[in-house]
Motif scaffolding. Structure first.
Motif, mmCIF file in Angstrom:
data_model
loop_
_atom_site.group_PDB
_atom_site.id
_atom_site.type_symbol
_atom_site.label_atom_id
_atom_site.label_comp_id
_atom_site.label_asym_id
_atom_site.label_seq_id
_atom_site.Cartn_x
_atom_site.Cartn_y
_atom_site.Cartn_z
ATOM 1 N N TRP A 191 18.496 -10.302 19.972
ATOM 2 C CA TRP A 191 18.958 -11.527 20.607
ATOM 3 C C TRP A 191 19.813 -12.402 19.685
ATOM 4 N N SER A 192 19.389 -12.548 18.438
ATOM 5 C CA SER A 192 20.044 -13.545 17.579
ATOM 6 C C SER A 192 21.204 -12.964 16.771
ATOM 7 N N ASP A 193 22.183 -13.805 16.549
ATOM 8 C CA ASP A 193 23.341 -13.413 15.737
ATOM 9 C C ASP A 193 22.938 -13.095 14.305
ATOM 10 N N SER A 194 21.988 -13.859 13.756
ATOM 11 C CA SER A 194 21.593 -13.613 12.360
ATOM 12 C C SER A 194 20.873 -12.273 12.228
ATOM 13 N N ASN A 195 20.113 -11.883 13.240
ATOM 14 C CA ASN A 195 19.442 -10.581 13.227
ATOM 15 C C ASN A 195 20.480 -9.467 13.337
ATOM 16 N N ARG A 196 21.446 -9.651 14.214
ATOM 17 C CA ARG A 196 22.528 -8.672 14.393
ATOM 18 C C ARG A 196 23.289 -8.466 13.079
ATOM 19 N N GLU A 197 23.614 -9.578 12.430
ATOM 20 C CA GLU A 197 24.342 -9.513 11.167
ATOM 21 C C GLU A 197 23.518 -8.823 10.076
ATOM 22 N N ALA A 198 22.220 -9.101 10.028
ATOM 23 C CA ALA A 198 21.348 -8.475 9.025
ATOM 24 C C ALA A 198 21.311 -6.960 9.216
ATOM 25 N N ILE A 199 21.238 -6.514 10.453
ATOM 26 C CA ILE A 199 21.246 -5.075 10.725
ATOM 27 C C ILE A 199 22.582 -4.469 10.296
ATOM 28 N N LYS B 85 0.819 -1.213 0.000
ATOM 29 C CA LYS B 85 0.000 0.000 0.000
ATOM 30 C C LYS B 85 0.857 1.271 0.000
ATOM 31 N N HIS B 86 1.938 1.250 0.755
ATOM 32 C CA HIS B 86 2.786 2.440 0.873
ATOM 33 C C HIS B 86 3.904 2.486 -0.175
ATOM 34 N N ASN B 87 3.910 1.478 -1.034
ATOM 35 C CA ASN B 87 4.895 1.408 -2.104
ATOM 36 C C ASN B 87 6.332 1.422 -1.576
ATOM 37 N N TYR B 88 6.546 0.773 -0.428
ATOM 38 C CA TYR B 88 7.898 0.633 0.100
ATOM 39 C C TYR B 88 8.624 -0.443 -0.707
ATOM 40 N N GLN B 89 9.915 -0.286 -0.836
ATOM 41 C CA GLN B 89 10.715 -1.225 -1.605
ATOM 42 C C GLN B 89 11.330 -2.274 -0.677
ATOM 43 N N LEU B 90 10.773 -3.471 -0.704
ATOM 44 C CA LEU B 90 11.304 -4.568 0.089
ATOM 45 C C LEU B 90 12.525 -5.114 -0.636
ATOM 46 N N HIS B 91 13.649 -5.126 0.047
ATOM 47 C CA HIS B 91 14.911 -5.560 -0.543
ATOM 48 C C HIS B 91 15.197 -7.002 -0.145
ATOM 49 N N ASP B 92 15.306 -7.876 -1.143
ATOM 50 C CA ASP B 92 15.751 -9.246 -0.891
ATOM 51 C C ASP B 92 17.261 -9.184 -0.739
ATOM 52 N N CYS B 93 17.739 -9.415 0.462
ATOM 53 C CA CYS B 93 19.173 -9.283 0.754
ATOM 54 C C CYS B 93 19.995 -10.426 0.175
ATOM 55 N N GLU B 94 19.299 -11.427 -0.381
ATOM 56 C CA GLU B 94 19.963 -12.599 -0.967
ATOM 57 C C GLU B 94 20.917 -13.243 0.035
ATOM 58 N N LYS B 95 20.450 -13.301 1.254
ATOM 59 C CA LYS B 95 21.192 -13.919 2.351
ATOM 60 C C LYS B 95 20.291 -14.965 2.978
ATOM 61 N N VAL B 96 20.821 -16.153 3.153
ATOM 62 C CA VAL B 96 20.070 -17.243 3.769
ATOM 63 C C VAL B 96 20.905 -17.778 4.932
ATOM 64 N N ASN B 97 20.275 -17.853 6.091
ATOM 65 C CA ASN B 97 20.940 -18.366 7.286
ATOM 66 C C ASN B 97 20.324 -19.694 7.678
ATOM 67 N N GLN B 98 21.105 -20.494 8.358
ATOM 68 C CA GLN B 98 20.570 -21.705 8.961
ATOM 69 C C GLN B 98 21.057 -21.726 10.400
ATOM 70 N N TYR B 99 20.129 -21.955 11.324
ATOM 71 C CA TYR B 99 20.510 -21.961 12.728
ATOM 72 C C TYR B 99 19.701 -23.012 13.479
ATOM 73 N N PRO B 100 20.229 -23.463 14.629
ATOM 74 C CA PRO B 100 19.500 -24.446 15.433
ATOM 75 C C PRO B 100 18.211 -23.831 16.001
ATOM 76 N N ILE B 101 17.162 -24.608 16.000
ATOM 77 C CA ILE B 101 15.896 -24.183 16.599
ATOM 78 C C ILE B 101 16.056 -24.248 18.113
ATOM 79 N N ARG B 102 15.665 -23.171 18.800
ATOM 80 C CA ARG B 102 15.754 -23.141 20.264
ATOM 81 C C ARG B 102 14.939 -24.293 20.848
ATOM 82 N N SER B 103 15.467 -24.913 21.880
ATOM 83 C CA SER B 103 14.791 -26.069 22.482
ATOM 84 C C SER B 103 13.387 -25.717 22.961
ATOM 85 N N MET B 104 13.181 -24.480 23.449
ATOM 86 C CA MET B 104 11.847 -24.088 23.935
ATOM 87 C C MET B 104 10.814 -23.993 22.809
ATOM 88 N N TRP B 105 11.270 -23.946 21.560
ATOM 89 C CA TRP B 105 10.363 -23.847 20.418
ATOM 90 C C TRP B 105 10.339 -25.123 19.569
#
Length: 147
Positions: free
Chosen positions: A131-139, A64-84
């Motif tokens: 919290w997550s390393d992949s989020n930190r790296e993306a930022i 609706k707002h015509n924002y440009q979503l950027h595909d960073c072409e980055k794919v991460n793989q990480y262990p699923i937290r035991s609580m989830w």
């Protein structure tokens, strides 16, 4: 029959034109701050998940707002937290995460639905808060330095 989540997700970093990054506090873990994150649904492409999850979690309608979503072409793989782990099929140790980024207007209103709080932080503060390393790296990689 239990419906398990697909072990694939989209991480979408939202930042505004001033270079501030949106981070949100999870309801189920007050120490866990993150960008928008959500599981792919059946037959959904990662970019569709990113658009849907941004709308669901923040009220921001990228289309609706015509924002440009950027595909960073980055794919991460990480262990699923035991609580989830119970959310995924048995013997599913890893999640695959597709990374996106979007710039929004400074004045865009945030409407939380799945989080208890949000903050707009500068890039370095946001990197420390998430919290997550992949989020930190993306930022670090995909949010431009302040203008």
């Amino acid at each position: 029959m239990t419906k398990y989540r697909i072990p694939k997700s989209a991480l979408t970093v939202i930042y505004n034109r001033s270079g501030q990054v949106l981070v949100m506090q999870r309801n189920d873990d007050p120490e866990f701050w993150q960008s928008v994150t959500g599981t792919l649904e059946i037959s959904e492409l990662p970019i569709q998940t990113a658009i849907r999850e941004v709308l669901e979690e923040t009220g921001i309608d990228i289309i609706k707002h015509n924002y440009q979503l950027h595909d960073c072409e980055k794919v991460n793989q990480y262990p699923i937290r035991s609580m989830w782990q119970h959310r995924y099929p048995p013997n599913t140790p890893f999640n695959t995460e597709y990374v996106f980024a979007v710039e929004v207007a400074n004045e865009h209103k945030i409407e939380l639905t799945e989080h208890s709080a949000f903050l707009w932080l500068d890039k370095k503060q946001a990197m420390r808060k998430v919290w997550s390393d992949s989020n930190r790296e993306a930022i670090e990689l995909f949010v431009p330095n302040a203008k």
